[in-house]
Every structure is written in C-alpha cells, then in structure tokens.
Design a protein around this motif. Structure first.
Motif, PDB file in Angstrom:
ATOM      1  N   GLY A  93       0.798  -1.226   0.000  1.00 48.07           N
ATOM      2  CA  GLY A  93       0.000   0.000   0.000  1.00 48.07           C
ATOM      3  C   GLY A  93       0.827   1.272   0.000  1.00 48.07           C
ATOM      4  N   VAL A  94       2.131   1.160  -0.343  1.00 50.66           N
ATOM      5  CA  VAL A  94       2.922   2.390  -0.414  1.00 50.66           C
ATOM      6  C   VAL A  94       2.655   3.087  -1.746  1.00 50.66           C
ATOM      7  CG1 VAL A  94       4.748   1.407   1.016  1.00 50.66           C
ATOM      8  CG2 VAL A  94       5.025   1.436  -1.475  1.00 50.66           C
ATOM      9  N   LYS A  95       2.867   4.395  -1.759  1.00 46.43           N
ATOM     10  CA  LYS A  95       2.636   5.179  -2.975  1.00 46.43           C
ATOM     11  C   LYS A  95       3.953   5.577  -3.633  1.00 46.43           C
ATOM     12  CE  LYS A  95      -1.837   5.301  -2.295  1.00 46.43           C
ATOM     13  NZ  LYS A  95      -2.672   4.374  -3.045  1.00 46.43           N
ATOM     14  N   TYR A  96       5.057   5.382  -2.918  1.00 52.34           N
ATOM     15  CA  TYR A  96       6.352   5.737  -3.512  1.00 52.34           C
ATOM     16  C   TYR A  96       7.456   4.878  -2.914  1.00 52.34           C
ATOM     17  CZ  TYR A  96       6.907   8.731   0.704  1.00 52.34           C
ATOM     18  OH  TYR A  96       6.986   9.211   1.991  1.00 52.34           O
ATOM     19  N   ILE A  97       8.554   4.801  -3.684  1.00 55.27           N
ATOM     20  CA  ILE A  97       9.747   4.080  -3.250  1.00 55.27           C
ATOM     21  C   ILE A  97      10.904   5.074  -3.239  1.00 55.27           C
ATOM     22  CG2 ILE A  97      11.470   2.364  -3.983  1.00 55.27           C
ATOM     23  CD1 ILE A  97       9.191   0.676  -5.126  1.00 55.27           C
ATOM     24  N   THR A  98      11.718   5.019  -2.198  1.00 57.51           N
ATOM     25  CA  THR A  98      12.953   5.802  -2.143  1.00 57.51           C
ATOM     26  C   THR A  98      14.105   4.812  -2.036  1.00 57.51           C
ATOM     27  OG1 THR A  98      11.756   7.552  -0.982  1.00 57.51           O
ATOM     28  CG2 THR A  98      14.171   7.634  -0.879  1.00 57.51           C
ATOM     29  N   ILE A  99      14.982   4.784  -3.045  1.00 59.93           N
ATOM     30  CA  ILE A  99      16.050   3.771  -3.072  1.00 59.93           C
ATOM     31  C   ILE A  99      17.427   4.425  -3.136  1.00 59.93           C
ATOM     32  CG2 ILE A  99      15.916   3.518  -5.614  1.00 59.93           C
ATOM     33  CD1 ILE A  99      16.655   0.500  -5.081  1.00 59.93           C
TER      34      ILE A  99
END
Ligand code: JFZ
Length: 433
Positions: A93-99
């Motif tokens: 259910g996340v709306k973004y990824i930070t990698i």
C-alpha cells in the motif's frame, strides 16, 4: 496568467506565504501529492548488502578503498526482479519508493559516466537496477525517489575529510569543487535518464556540517531539470531554502528519541524514516523485527502529526527481500485495504497526537485512531466542528456520542484482540454551515 489549479495549490499549501511565492505551482502540487501519499517504501541496497552487516560496514570494519573495490567486483544480484519489488510495494500500500542510488561507500548503483565505480561497469551484473526499477514503477503507478549520499568514503576529492571515512587509505589531498561537480554531474544523470522522479533524498551533509555544500547551485540544478522533483534532505535541521520536505530519522515529527533530529518543525510536509529491525542495509544478525502492530501504530501516529512514514527494507545481496520484511509489508497492506481511507489523502486531525492514539482528517470527516485505550469511554477535547454522526470505520456501525462545550465523548465498542487501531469516523458540520 494564474490558473485556477495554481490558486488552489497556493491556498491549500501548508507553507507560509513567503515560501509559496518562490515555489512554482508544479512543486506545490508535488508537495500536496506527497502529503496525500502518506506511506513510502525505503530501500537500502548496495555492495554492503554482501556482508550482511548493514550499510556502514566499510566504516565500521575499517575497510580500505581498495578492499571495498575488490568486494564490489563480486556484486552479482542475479535474482533482482524489479517487478517483484514493485509488486511488493503495491501490496504493502505504499505510494512511492525511495532507493539508495549511492550510499556513503561511494558506489553508484546506476550507470554513470562520472565514474567507472558503478554497478554496470564494475560488476559482473552489468545491469542498471535503478533503470529497471524506474520503468517498473512507472508501469505500476509508483513514484520513485533517489536517495543520494553527499558523504563519500571512496572519492579522492571528498576533501578535507569530515567526521567519518578517515581510515580508507585515501591520500591526504583532494579538491572539494571537483567533488561537488562530480555530484552535480551524477544528479544530472539521475534526473535525466530515469524519467520523472518524485525527488532526491539527500543524506550525509552532517558529516561536514561546516563545509560549503553549494546547496543553492545543486538545488537550482535539480529544479531546472525537473521542476516537480522534491528535495528531501536528511540533514536533521530546520528546512533550508529550496527544500520541500522535513525528515525525521527513526522518530515521529518533532520528536528526538533517536538523538538525530531537531525538534523544530517548519512549515513543510514531514516524513518519518523507520527501520523494520534496527538496520537500514541488510543485516543478517539483527532479528529484532518490529511487530506489525508497532509499524501500523507508527504509520497512524505519523499521519496524525500530518506526516508520512518511509518504512525501510534492506534487500539481500542476491536481490531478494527476506520473508520477515515481506510478511510485515503484506500485513500492513491488508490493514490499509480496510483502513486506508483514514490515512491516504488526510492531514493532521484536530486533536494533537495523544498517548492513546491520533486523529486525521479529510475535509469535514475526522478519523479518530484509538491505538491503545483500556476503557469503553473516550473523551476528546473540542474538535472544532459540530459532530453529526459517529461510526466505526470497519463495518460502519453507528456509535453513541455526546457533545458539550468541553468536547466530544465517544462510546467505544469492545475491542477485538487482533485490532491494531480502532478507527472511528466523525462526520462534522464545518463552522460555515
Ligand atoms: C543516515 C545514514 O548514515 C544511514 O546509513 C541511513 O542511510 C539513514 C537513512 O541515514 O543515518 C544517519 C544520519 C545521521 C547520522 C548518522 C546516521 N549522524 O548524524 O551521525
């Protein structure tokens, strides 16, 4: 010519008028999007993952640059599958990824012309995982942010040195401006080769707090290349000009239990970054996983403070994500499939965070999140509007309540053992009517 959209964005912005004047409408809109998103997945993955001792292993084990360079030649995450990662992000259910595009070890996890010390040119893997991830994120409607370390334990021109990276065997010389130019060159690549980004998550300035980081130039570069990209700095200070989000590492907005953060909250959107055990990068001996109940509680408390939760996983060196992380993310996603409407798109509610829980709001609807309360009666201070109806979010059953000038008293149903958060919906009539 000011469009209606721009006017609305300006009016809704949580920033002060002075800042709103400087910030173009596409970035104000991106901040709104960010605040609506509420939940992101942080991914720490790099050469350090090979050793299973966290992302600081080069520093902690006093490895030299050449030892680490050798280690990097063995990095070959053949099971990396961008689709599997983004599927997991969506299920959570996340709306973004930070990698992590480059962590303090200085190794670039993307194809770059600025140094051969990158995953495509230095390792047998030869693929650019950030490109594969960017394409898959776009396909599945997830925004992508790149973590970028300003601190570098490998680059010879990271000189004079800061507080870390002192035992890597680098010669005691270098040119700071060459290093800053190198960073700007890499950021240009990141902002031009991977499609529209959510933004850049900066970290590491704290290593040399008094250095001239040339931030105005770098921030202007980013905003010129992608006017809607947000700048999310992890410098643990009150926000500086050009920045879009204030981060709190391992803490809720305004809290400082971890000893990293300022307790001063500015006017920008906020984000809490959190590890699922105690480590950011893959750590094979850290089995101290947080419970789903605790993770949901942090998501709710962050939302109740108006902020986002950026929840971390450290994938394994083969490119897979360990079951302890996967299970927890799936369970949070299951919870959000019922309770998401009390989280996504909300802002801080009228009652400030309390020991028992938090409140969020969307328009005239207030969500009361009861995380921990032993009694059937819960008294709230005045909620700033007249309550028309109270009901349980799950199932919609109406709840008895009473309203006086002192506040609103709710009668709660008996709590189920497995309930992380009892969410009560208050439909209110705003002062206007
Ligand atoms: C930083 C990184 O060092 C860490 O590896 C991870 O990426 C995290 C999200 O961000 O954490 C910090 C930040 C500041 C300090 C130490 C670790 N500090 O001020 O000493």
């Amino acid at each position: 010519m000011i469009t209606l959209g721009a006017v609305i964005a300006l009016c809704q912005s949580t920033t002060g008028a002075a800042q709103a004047n400087d910030v173009p409408p596409e970035r104000l809109a991106a901040r709104q999007w960010f605040q609506d998103a509420k939940f992101g997945l942080f991914i720490h993955w790099g050469v350090y993952s090979l050793l299973g001792q966290g992302e600081w292993v080069m520093q902690n084990r006093k490895m030299t640059g050449s030892e680490y360079e050798w280690l990097a030649t063995t990095f070959n995450p053949t099971k990396f599958d961008a689709r599997a990662w983004v599927d997991l992000a969506r299920a959570a259910g996340v709306k973004y990824i930070t990698i992590t595009s480059r962590h303090h070890d200085g190794f670039s996890m993307f194809k770059t012309a600025a140094t051969p010390y990158n995953i495509v040119d230095w390792t047998p893997f030869r693929r650019d995982p950030l490109k594969e991830l960017a394409d898959e994120c776009r396909r599945q409607g997830i925004k992508l942010f790149f973590y970028y370390s300003q601190l570098d334990w490998h680059h010879p021109d990271y000189w004079p040195r800061g507080n870390t990276g002192l035992e890597t065997g680098r010669p005691a010389r270098g040119d700071w401006n060459t290093y800053l130019n190198f960073m700007d060159r890499q950021l240009t690549e990141l902002l031009t080769h991977y499609g529209p980004l959510g933004g850049i998550w900066f970290d590491g300035m704290w290593d040399k707090p008094d250095a001239d980081w040339r931030l105005p130039q770098t921030y202007a570069l980013i905003h010129r290349l992608q006017p809607a990209a947000l700048i999310v700095p992890n410098h643990h200070k009150a926000p500086l000009p050009g920045e879009d989000v204030q981060t709190f590492e391992q803490d809720l907005p305004g809290a400082n239990t971890a000893g990293f953060n300022t307790t001063e909250i500015g006017a920008l959107p906020t984000e809490t970054s959190l590890t699922m055990n105690g480590a950011w990068g893959f750590n094979i001996t850290d089995r101290n996983y947080k419970s789903v109940s605790s993770l949901v509680s942090t998501l709710v408390r962050a939302a109740g403070a108006g902020g986002n939760l950026l929840l971390n996983v450290g994938p394994r060196p083969d490119g897979t994500i360990q079951p302890e992380f996967v299970e927890r993310l799936h369970e949070i996603g299951r919870w959000l499939s019922t309770y998401g409407r009390s989280i996504y798109g909300t802002r801080a509610g009228p009652v400030p965070p309390r020991a028992w829980g938090a409140t969020t709001r969307r328009g005239d609807t207030i969500f009361v999140h009861v995380l921990s309360w032993p009694d059937r009666i819960l008294a709230l201070p005045p909620v700033g509007a007249h309550v028309r109806r109270a009901s349980l979010l799950a199932g919609g059953a109406p709840l008895a309540f009473s309203e006086t000038t002192a506040g609103v008293t709710l009668t709660l149903p008996a709590r189920r053992q497995d309930e992380y958060d009892q969410v009560i919906v208050l439909e209110t009539t705003s002062g206007r009517d």
